[in-house]
Design a protein around this motif. Sequence first.
Motif, PDB file in Angstrom:
ATOM      1  N   ARG A  94       0.534  -6.314   0.579  1.00 13.33           N
ATOM      2  CA  ARG A  94      -0.598  -6.831  -0.202  1.00 13.33           C
ATOM      3  C   ARG A  94      -0.721  -8.345   0.021  1.00 13.33           C
ATOM      4  O   ARG A  94       0.220  -9.110  -0.177  1.00 13.33           O
ATOM      5  CB  ARG A  94      -0.385  -6.511  -1.685  1.00 13.33           C
ATOM      6  CG  ARG A  94      -1.289  -7.283  -2.646  1.00 13.33           C
ATOM      7  CD  ARG A  94      -2.452  -6.505  -3.120  1.00 13.33           C
ATOM      8  NE  ARG A  94      -3.207  -7.298  -4.113  1.00 13.33           N
ATOM      9  CZ  ARG A  94      -3.166  -7.094  -5.423  1.00 13.33           C
ATOM     10  NH1 ARG A  94      -2.426  -6.102  -5.917  1.00 13.33           N
ATOM     11  NH2 ARG A  94      -3.883  -7.833  -6.238  1.00 13.33           N
TER      12      ARG A  94
ATOM     13  N   LEU B 206      -6.338  -6.288  -1.173  1.00 16.70           N
ATOM     14  CA  LEU B 206      -6.439  -6.277   0.289  1.00 16.70           C
ATOM     15  C   LEU B 206      -5.051  -6.296   0.892  1.00 16.70           C
ATOM     16  O   LEU B 206      -4.137  -6.956   0.390  1.00 16.70           O
ATOM     17  CB  LEU B 206      -7.242  -7.488   0.769  1.00 16.70           C
ATOM     18  CG  LEU B 206      -8.689  -7.579   0.267  1.00 16.70           C
ATOM     19  CD1 LEU B 206      -9.311  -8.909   0.674  1.00 16.70           C
ATOM     20  CD2 LEU B 206      -9.522  -6.419   0.802  1.00 16.70           C
TER      21      LEU B 206
ATOM     22  N   ASP C 106       0.854  -1.186   0.000  1.00 12.17           N
ATOM     23  CA  ASP C 106       0.000   0.000   0.000  1.00 12.17           C
ATOM     24  C   ASP C 106       0.895   1.243   0.000  1.00 12.17           C
ATOM     25  O   ASP C 106       1.681   1.447   0.929  1.00 12.17           O
ATOM     26  CB  ASP C 106      -0.895  -0.016   1.247  1.00 12.17           C
ATOM     27  CG  ASP C 106      -1.887   1.145   1.269  1.00 12.17           C
ATOM     28  OD1 ASP C 106      -1.771   2.056   0.435  1.00 12.17           O
ATOM     29  OD2 ASP C 106      -2.771   1.130   2.147  1.00 12.17           O
TER      30      ASP C 106
ATOM     31  N   SER D 237      -8.950  -3.060   2.261  1.00 11.86           N
ATOM     32  CA  SER D 237      -8.519  -2.337   1.070  1.00 11.86           C
ATOM     33  C   SER D 237      -7.943  -0.979   1.463  1.00 11.86           C
ATOM     34  O   SER D 237      -7.999  -0.575   2.625  1.00 11.86           O
ATOM     35  CB  SER D 237      -9.694  -2.158   0.109  1.00 11.86           C
ATOM     36  OG  SER D 237     -10.715  -1.382   0.727  1.00 11.86           O
TER      37      SER D 237
END
Length: 463
Positions: free
Chosen positions: A248, A341, A241, A300
């Motif tokens: 991830r 996610l 992220d 997310s």
Amino acid sequence: MKKIIQNTVVVLTMALATSPVLAQEFRSSYFMQTSNFRHQMNPALLDSAYMSLPFFGQFNVGTTGNMGLEKFVYKLSGNPKYDQTTFMSPTVSSSEFLGKLKSKNRADVYVNYNLFSVGFKAFQGLNLVELNARSNTNVRLPYELFEFMKTTGAKEHYQLKDIGLRSQTYLEFALGHTRKVNKQLTVGGKMKFLLGAAYADLNVEQLDVTMNGDMWRIQGQAELNTAVLKSQFSYKEGKNDPKTGRKRVEGLDDVSFSLPGFGMAFDLGAVYKINEDWTVSAGLTDLGFISWSKTKRATSAGDYTFAGFNKIKVEGSEAGSKKLGDQFEDLGDDLGDMFALYDDGEKGKTQALAATLNLGAEYTLPSYRPLRFGFLFTSRIHGAYSYHQGMFSVNIRPVKAIEASLNTTVSSSGWMAGAAVSFKAPHFNFYVGADRFLGKLSKQYIPLSNFNSNITFGMTIPF
């Protein structure tokens, strides 16, 4: 267990979960006098002593829903190598595919396997000890998700709501007792100890998808909570992220045996004989919970970009130049990017079971008492995955050793028909049946026209 996230989104797309998932009872047997397992729907229906042999007790597996495989897989002509393609192929028109879908598309898959049970007379009634393996999975998918997948770029804004997948797999050890209060009233109850093996809950309340240049801006929250035996997340390299640095999630790794969940549940039931012809009954099952330790959480980014479904490629002059499995793998890659996610740590999680209410009424024909008619209303209380259905059945037992049932059911998943037959000798009982006839199946034995099918069989030793 590799690539669990990719596999999860393929399940969401196809609504064809590959692991056992909505544990459900054999409803066709509710009014069958020779059925030893109808106490699973109402503990007051335990009315005779019996034993099931280890691993030869009742086995019930099936699916419900308003989707079938033929809505997602299409035939190709003129291709000598591959003759099937997915709904994402340009050879399949948007109107042809989307016209088959409902506004809310759902699918449930379940397994209920009796490993061992014994019913015996004691304590002024009948008692039960049983061990079951149960698994429940529910999927819900909105029309708008498939619209975005199939018509990406036709609109500048899509709003996706109520996307979810919930699954539980556990062992159930039950102790039950049933007794007659008087000539008219019988009551029963069970206390169940639960050992959880696997749990997953993917929930997307709302995603706003907006065209932003040559990318899609996605705003909203997707959350996954999971506990599968003893395992750890595996990660996708180079895909952290950018805002928080979180890794991830790609799948599960280092899987070994463990039972990360523990819980309890109760079943309650009653049967009341109004007169010689009429009997009413009520059962409430699975009132309880499972507490999962060290549940892994992934969420997310909340506001991120998505390139679109660009891995769906057509090579040569015909669509389907790849095997069907490879086409769905490409689709899974794109969906994995859309629902990206990131690891959000561990915490304990408690999840309620799907409680079920069964209300029954039975009428015995006075002029021919082996013939009985029954109506069963079932309501599964499970939040967004709740459903209701009504079943009308005709049951006949012309001789003591043979009993048959024919029924029809109406529910939110459509109209269904089922049947069962039971053979009961002094020390042997075998039965087979289906709440929903299988219909046309694929080569992989997956329902084609709809997702409503099941089969149940088993044997017991009556005492």
